[in-house]
Design an enzyme around this catalytic site. Sequence first.
Site, PDB file in Angstrom:
ATOM      1  N   TYR A 144     -31.960  -3.639 -10.545  1.00 18.80           N
ATOM      2  CA  TYR A 144     -31.473  -2.548 -11.395  1.00 18.80           C
ATOM      3  C   TYR A 144     -30.447  -3.052 -12.410  1.00 18.80           C
ATOM      4  CZ  TYR A 144     -33.614   0.814  -8.108  1.00 18.80           C
ATOM      5  OH  TYR A 144     -34.493   1.527  -7.324  1.00 18.80           O
ATOM      6  N   ASP A 178     -41.983  -3.906   3.713  1.00 13.08           N
ATOM      7  CA  ASP A 178     -43.205  -3.102   3.866  1.00 13.08           C
ATOM      8  C   ASP A 178     -43.374  -2.631   5.310  1.00 13.08           C
ATOM      9  OD1 ASP A 178     -43.377  -5.821   4.035  1.00 13.08           O
ATOM     10  OD2 ASP A 178     -45.334  -6.032   3.094  1.00 13.08           O
ATOM     11  N   LYS A 211     -37.859  -9.153   1.501  1.00 10.29           N
ATOM     12  CA  LYS A 211     -39.261  -9.497   1.247  1.00 10.29           C
ATOM     13  C   LYS A 211     -39.305 -11.022   1.128  1.00 10.29           C
ATOM     14  CE  LYS A 211     -43.545  -8.356   0.276  1.00 10.29           C
ATOM     15  NZ  LYS A 211     -44.460  -7.907   1.333  1.00 10.29           N
ATOM     16  N   ASP A 225     -34.824   7.431   0.538  1.00 11.87           N
ATOM     17  CA  ASP A 225     -35.583   8.654   0.224  1.00 11.87           C
ATOM     18  C   ASP A 225     -36.625   8.897   1.319  1.00 11.87           C
ATOM     19  OD1 ASP A 225     -34.230   8.995  -2.157  1.00 11.87           O
ATOM     20  OD2 ASP A 225     -36.037   9.453  -3.308  1.00 11.87           O
TER      21      ASP A 225
END
Length: 349
Positions: A139, A217, A184, A245
Amino acid sequence: MSYKIACLPGDGIGPEVATSVKRILDAIGHQFEQQFEVSHHLIGGAAIDEFGVALPDETLSACKQADATFLAAIGGPKWDHSEIRPEQGLLKLRAELEVYANIRPLTMYPQLASASPLKSEILEGTDFIIVRELTGGIYFGAKSRHSDYATDECKYSVEEVERIARVAFELATERNNHLTSVDKANVLETSKLWREVVSRIGEQEFPQVALHHQLVDSCAMKLIQSPSEFDVILTENMFGDILSDEASVLAGSMGLLASSSVGSRYGLFEPIHGSAPDIAGQGIANPYASILSIAMMLRWLKLPKEAESIELAVSGAIDSGILTKDLNSSSDVTTQQAIEAVVSRINAS
Ligand code: NAD
């Protein structure tokens, strides 16, 4: 004591849920003989409309001078195609206040188990905290846009990972000495660095904490398959944004999840939800995430009794069935009614 609180209502449902700040702090001040001076400032789309910038200097300096800042939500379709985006204001505020640690507890209310699409036996015993790195990663990396491609750089330094890892390990020691670090590392260099640094901090400084590494994941899958296995989850900026979320579905609504963003000096407290343009202006947004964020603010200000009084009042209001539409589709409880239900319980405590 007297505390200065900067309140940034922002956009969409932001100003609706932000009305809770003064109401709740006035009630707490009265009950516990504290003084809270709440000032309001523009950010996001509202600030773009008024001043042409997403984070006016006046807002930033008010936040820096305050003892703590509350932010409701920014953004909305009105500014989706504007050159200056509301999100820039929030990202700049987080960076300027250097609030690199975003702490998102998943508070489950057993009485709301039916509000979640998951089976209650899956939800049983669920109680975890997500620690999200907030001022680094993709970001904040360099961005480029060309006619036929675009790029977003994801960068993490050793120091950035070390400091957020320490926050998560500390939290784990205050709970069950169990930390899951999510990355990841099978694909991303930043994640390989993340994993190495988190492992080293764990071995050297927190040997009592059982550390597990998990790929993002499979973590996304496990969060809804066996959420009670998690205790403290540590992850980078974008993964934390997405996973929290997802985690809100366990609690029953985005409108329930609070967060604190802290660094070495400042504290920023915000519900995890956005400006919910689909329900903005209707007076039906759930204010509990904002109110619980105020409780997190008070705990950070070393006012634990006051924080607890708010949490008990929210739980009591939920017990009494004061639920906005997101939690009970046949309800017509308004934002203001839910706020007043909490205020009256604080007054009666
Ligand atoms: P959102 O969180 O605003 O809404 C997602 C869904 O949850 C919507 O159906 C909404 O009605 C519901 N919801 C959210 N908060 C609620 C509440 N308090 N009470 C009842 N229902 C609630 O996410 P989105 O729709 O993806 O984004 C809308 C805008 O918000 C976008 O402009 C986005 O950039 C912005 N946003 C801002 C923040 C922030 O200010 N921190 C965070 C996320 C998204």
